[in-house]
Design a protein around this motif. Sequence first.
Motif, short mmCIF file in Angstrom:
data_model
loop_
_atom_site.label_atom_id
_atom_site.label_comp_id
_atom_site.label_asym_id
_atom_site.label_seq_id
_atom_site.Cartn_x
_atom_site.Cartn_y
_atom_site.Cartn_z
N LEU A 109 -28.07 0.37 24.60
CA LEU A 109 -28.91 1.49 24.17
C LEU A 109 -28.60 2.75 24.98
CD1 LEU A 109 -32.35 -0.33 23.77
CD2 LEU A 109 -31.13 0.86 21.93
N ILE A 143 -25.76 0.99 20.47
CA ILE A 143 -26.77 0.66 19.47
C ILE A 143 -27.90 1.69 19.59
CG2 ILE A 143 -26.21 -1.81 19.48
CD1 ILE A 143 -28.67 -2.30 21.18
N ASP A 144 -28.63 1.86 18.51
CA ASP A 144 -29.68 2.88 18.49
C ASP A 144 -31.09 2.29 18.59
OD1 ASP A 144 -27.99 5.25 18.05
OD2 ASP A 144 -27.51 4.26 16.17
N GLU A 145 -31.24 1.03 18.21
CA GLU A 145 -32.58 0.43 18.23
C GLU A 145 -32.47 -1.08 18.21
OE1 GLU A 145 -36.67 0.40 15.50
OE2 GLU A 145 -34.84 1.38 14.78
N ARG A 205 -30.01 -1.85 15.21
CA ARG A 205 -29.55 -0.80 14.31
C ARG A 205 -28.48 0.02 15.01
NH1 ARG A 205 -30.79 4.41 13.69
NH2 ARG A 205 -32.58 4.27 15.11
N CYS A 206 -27.37 0.22 14.29
CA CYS A 206 -26.28 1.06 14.78
C CYS A 206 -26.08 2.16 13.75
CB CYS A 206 -25.00 0.25 14.94
SG CYS A 206 -25.13 -1.16 16.06
N GLY A 207 -26.67 3.31 13.99
CA GLY A 207 -26.64 4.36 12.98
C GLY A 207 -27.41 3.90 11.75
N SER A 208 -26.75 3.89 10.60
CA SER A 208 -27.40 3.43 9.37
C SER A 208 -27.17 1.95 9.10
CB SER A 208 -26.86 4.24 8.18
OG SER A 208 -25.45 4.05 8.04
N GLY A 261 -25.41 4.33 23.95
CA GLY A 261 -25.33 4.81 22.57
C GLY A 261 -24.56 3.90 21.64
#
Length: 287
Positions: free
Chosen positions: A11, A16-18, A35-38, A14
Amino acid sequence: MRTPEGLQTLLDDGIIDEVTRQLKSGKEASVYVVRCGSQVRCAKVYKDMAQRSFQQRAQYQEGRKVRGSRQARAMAKSTRFGRKEQETAWKNTEVEALYQLVAAGVRVPQPFGFFNGVLLMELVTDAEGASAPRLGEVDLSPEQAREFHAFLVNQVVRMLCVGLIHGDLSEFNVLIDAIGPVIIDLPQAVNAAGNNNAFAMLERDMRNITETLGRFAPELLATDHAAEMWSLFEAGELKPDSKLSGIFIKDETSADVGDVLHAIEDAREEAIRRQLGREDAKVAGGN
């Protein structure tokens, strides 16, 4: 939910985002939906194993290559450094196997990188987008069971063609997505050519799958694909598209002890003749 240290690092960097939720937790790893971007993917966070676990894994590690002689000696002596190297090798095996098997056309989760003990890979889902169920959690028609069995036999063949055996294949390590079976969990993947237990593990893998699917299509229980594919593998004749019958008749013809002894004696005499011939040539050359 408390974010594991390994995922927190991803995290912060950057990658992974969530972290959405925990998908499952086992003795060797925990899997999280991230979540990685979309894109929604899963992250496998490996746990550090105790010495007891290394001893249990010895049969799988036979034949695996290590980085150098220092690492090999340390692993053999089970020093602190050696145990760390074993742990690293255990994790790297799954990562390397996934990339190798994807290239070979085997249905496994697509890997997206390995970062500080965390494997990012495809999240296998069902037709509705939910986490895919395990093979042992679905009810199948006899026709579906036969189709899945034929497909998984081919997947095992493709794995063996690149020198790998799953080593722990069962109803718990096969997911069913919208298309069909996906093989997962490969940290114990076995070197088929370098492990003395390879055939026994191949037999166990195929027996597990056959017994699971044989609950829905009992005729599958009479098949023996492991012995058939292993025979072709040893002969160098196994191909990714090899058509197997599921029937294998073992050669139980007793060896003629007399013939064997005669062959040994002939070989011994031939070796003596060659040695005498070399000595005569040396004498002649000296003259």
